[in-house]
Design an enzyme around this catalytic site. Sequence first.
Site, PDB file in Angstrom:
ATOM      1  N   ARG A 119       0.816  -1.216   0.000  1.00  0.00           N
ATOM      2  CA  ARG A 119       0.000   0.000   0.000  1.00  0.00           C
ATOM      3  C   ARG A 119       0.850   1.267   0.000  1.00  0.00           C
ATOM      4  NH1 ARG A 119      -2.091  -3.769  -1.249  1.00  0.00           N
ATOM      5  NH2 ARG A 119      -4.037  -4.709  -0.519  1.00  0.00           N
TER       6      ARG A 119
ATOM      7  N   GLU B 255      -4.210   4.511   5.178  1.00  0.00           N
ATOM      8  CA  GLU B 255      -4.341   4.366   3.733  1.00  0.00           C
ATOM      9  C   GLU B 255      -5.023   5.592   3.144  1.00  0.00           C
ATOM     10  OE1 GLU B 255      -5.835   0.928   1.762  1.00  0.00           O
ATOM     11  OE2 GLU B 255      -5.179  -0.439   3.339  1.00  0.00           O
TER      12      GLU B 255
ATOM     13  N   SER C 146     -10.757   0.593   3.456  1.00  0.00           N
ATOM     14  CA  SER C 146      -9.939   0.378   4.649  1.00  0.00           C
ATOM     15  C   SER C 146      -9.174   1.650   4.993  1.00  0.00           C
ATOM     16  CB  SER C 146      -8.955  -0.772   4.414  1.00  0.00           C
ATOM     17  OG  SER C 146      -9.645  -1.992   4.267  1.00  0.00           O
TER      18      SER C 146
END
Length: 368
Positions: A226, A346, A274
């Site tokens: 990520r 994120e 998320s």
Amino acid sequence: MDAETGRAGRVPGGRTARRRRVHLDGVRGHCVPAGRSADEAFGAKVARDVSPATVQRQAFDQLRAFATADEPLAPFTTYKLGGPAAVFAVPRDERELARVGEVARATGLAVLVVGRGSNMLVADSGFPGIAVSLAAMGDWIEFQDTVVRAGAAVALPVLARRCSAAGLIGFEWAVGVPGTLGGAVRMNAGGHGSDIAASLIGVHLYDLQRAQRAWVPVDRLGLRFRGSALADHQVVLDARVQLTHGDPVESEAALTEIVRWRREHQPGGQNAGSVFVNPIPGELPAAVLIDRLGLRGYRVGGACVSDKHANFIQAEHGATAADVRAVMTFVREQVRVHTGFDLRSEVRLVGFADVMDDVAEHTEGVSW
């Protein structure tokens, strides 16, 4: 470096041939006095009055052919929250994108590339710089046997379904990710056991600071779980992925199963997916840590931790970006105090004056 020339290059000065996949409305030339760059000519004007409002207005004046002023950013994000961008530019080709870079360098205004806004939270006060959408120049797909090349603005679910229909497998995971291809490269998006790094060959980048376009292979992008080494001033123009031939029927079944699983396990509505990166990828999800602390349902104003998935923060009617930010801050602090894990976000926080320490990783960018 450019794939064809083997070296970095500036945006061509002349008019290029029209290509079917690119949406062009014409190319504008920008004249400056002999011996002076566009940056110097415009920068001299900006220097006479440095108030933020004046600088923003002057930047808009330079980009008004393809930009708007005080454009609300909420509709461009999945949270549907946040204030306006001082300047919102929609370049139609690389020359206009280069012009954005010239104006940003001359004014010192920050640049924010906006895709589908699926991992972004914009402050209620908005973004005081230049927001850029590549929708007018980056929404195209090309197939060359098992290599797929697509513009940065292509939606991942669309690309996943187009690849499947073409009998190419390996990109099914992307059907459930509501972002763009450019955003997927920037954060190495993934799910269901795969990610963009698994099939990515490389990308064409445009560096707004260096005024250079280059082909950058995947091993130079610094992709990690990520994240990537891309800086804000480095804009993904397009990407190439390597897939394999497969059965379209089986591929379609995989797409259907992924969509079914996501609807069953993840909430809909206004969220950014998320919120926190899993602290130990593949072993310890952030949702488990949040769940252990009994934080499902924790609320500030119109924002709350989802009852369906503990790593989702929902924005309900009447919510503000400040509400979502407050829930993020509280959850992160509780996890840090009680478990020792300092969760990384994120979700990119845009326009906030006091971004949480380490909430996002910063990078100087990739080099070529």
